[in-house]
Design a protein around this motif. Sequence first.
Motif, PDB file in Angstrom:
ATOM      1  N   SER A 182       0.838  -1.216   0.000  1.00 27.44           N
ATOM      2  CA  SER A 182       0.000   0.000   0.000  1.00 27.44           C
ATOM      3  C   SER A 182       0.859   1.247   0.000  1.00 27.44           C
ATOM      4  O   SER A 182       0.567   2.219  -0.692  1.00 27.44           O
ATOM      5  CB  SER A 182      -0.909   0.031   1.238  1.00 27.44           C
ATOM      6  OG  SER A 182      -1.926  -0.897   1.124  1.00 27.44           O
ATOM      7  N   ARG A 183       1.928   1.214   0.782  1.00 32.42           N
ATOM      8  CA  ARG A 183       2.838   2.351   0.855  1.00 32.42           C
ATOM      9  C   ARG A 183       3.496   2.585  -0.509  1.00 32.42           C
ATOM     10  O   ARG A 183       3.614   3.730  -0.962  1.00 32.42           O
ATOM     11  CB  ARG A 183       3.884   2.095   1.933  1.00 32.42           C
ATOM     12  CG  ARG A 183       4.651   3.302   2.351  1.00 32.42           C
ATOM     13  CD  ARG A 183       5.651   2.952   3.443  1.00 32.42           C
ATOM     14  NE  ARG A 183       5.038   2.771   4.736  1.00 32.42           N
ATOM     15  CZ  ARG A 183       5.101   3.659   5.719  1.00 32.42           C
ATOM     16  NH1 ARG A 183       5.769   4.779   5.556  1.00 32.42           N
ATOM     17  NH2 ARG A 183       4.521   3.423   6.871  1.00 32.42           N
ATOM     18  N   LEU A 184       3.929   1.507  -1.163  1.00 34.33           N
ATOM     19  CA  LEU A 184       4.519   1.632  -2.506  1.00 34.33           C
ATOM     20  C   LEU A 184       3.521   2.209  -3.501  1.00 34.33           C
ATOM     21  O   LEU A 184       3.841   3.114  -4.275  1.00 34.33           O
ATOM     22  CB  LEU A 184       4.979   0.261  -3.024  1.00 34.33           C
ATOM     23  CG  LEU A 184       6.310  -0.276  -2.562  1.00 34.33           C
ATOM     24  CD1 LEU A 184       6.496  -1.708  -3.064  1.00 34.33           C
ATOM     25  CD2 LEU A 184       7.453   0.590  -3.038  1.00 34.33           C
ATOM     26  N   LEU A 185       2.301   1.661  -3.488  1.00 37.59           N
ATOM     27  CA  LEU A 185       1.267   2.126  -4.414  1.00 37.59           C
ATOM     28  C   LEU A 185       0.916   3.592  -4.168  1.00 37.59           C
ATOM     29  O   LEU A 185       0.761   4.367  -5.119  1.00 37.59           O
ATOM     30  CB  LEU A 185       0.013   1.257  -4.289  1.00 37.59           C
ATOM     31  CG  LEU A 185       0.130  -0.176  -4.784  1.00 37.59           C
ATOM     32  CD1 LEU A 185      -1.080  -0.985  -4.354  1.00 37.59           C
ATOM     33  CD2 LEU A 185       0.294  -0.211  -6.298  1.00 37.59           C
ATOM     34  N   ALA A 186       0.797   3.974  -2.907  1.00 40.32           N
ATOM     35  CA  ALA A 186       0.443   5.357  -2.577  1.00 40.32           C
ATOM     36  C   ALA A 186       1.539   6.315  -3.023  1.00 40.32           C
ATOM     37  O   ALA A 186       1.251   7.391  -3.570  1.00 40.32           O
ATOM     38  CB  ALA A 186       0.191   5.490  -1.073  1.00 40.32           C
ATOM     39  N   TYR A 187       2.797   5.939  -2.794  1.00 35.58           N
ATOM     40  CA  TYR A 187       3.908   6.798  -3.196  1.00 35.58           C
ATOM     41  C   TYR A 187       3.937   6.924  -4.721  1.00 35.58           C
ATOM     42  O   TYR A 187       4.140   8.024  -5.251  1.00 35.58           O
ATOM     43  CB  TYR A 187       5.232   6.249  -2.674  1.00 35.58           C
ATOM     44  CG  TYR A 187       6.374   7.218  -2.847  1.00 35.58           C
ATOM     45  CD1 TYR A 187       6.696   8.120  -1.840  1.00 35.58           C
ATOM     46  CD2 TYR A 187       7.124   7.251  -4.022  1.00 35.58           C
ATOM     47  CE1 TYR A 187       7.742   9.028  -1.993  1.00 35.58           C
ATOM     48  CE2 TYR A 187       8.163   8.153  -4.181  1.00 35.58           C
ATOM     49  CZ  TYR A 187       8.462   9.036  -3.171  1.00 35.58           C
ATOM     50  OH  TYR A 187       9.489   9.934  -3.334  1.00 35.58           O
ATOM     51  N   ALA A 188       3.715   5.823  -5.406  1.00 33.98           N
ATOM     52  CA  ALA A 188       3.704   5.852  -6.875  1.00 33.98           C
ATOM     53  C   ALA A 188       2.597   6.778  -7.384  1.00 33.98           C
ATOM     54  O   ALA A 188       2.824   7.596  -8.282  1.00 33.98           O
ATOM     55  CB  ALA A 188       3.537   4.447  -7.431  1.00 33.98           C
TER      56      ALA A 188
END
Length: 68
Positions: free
Chosen positions: A40-46
């Motif tokens: 989720s953190r990766l997706l949100a940052y992307a």
Amino acid sequence: MGLKPSESLKGTDSWHNPQVHQATGIIVAQTKETPDEAVSRLLAYAAATESTVDQVAADLLAGKITLV
């Protein structure tokens, strides 16, 4: 009930990118989050940076960014 973040990546090219899995592991180790929270953190940052998950993962592994 929505999909888990990791489920949203399955079937995509990013799911088969080892760097995405390595970056997820780094986030888990640094934050003690679950793998789904790390994804989720990766997706949100992307999304926030208008980057791909693959690029965010590569930047994290290269030490260009931190997600802690």
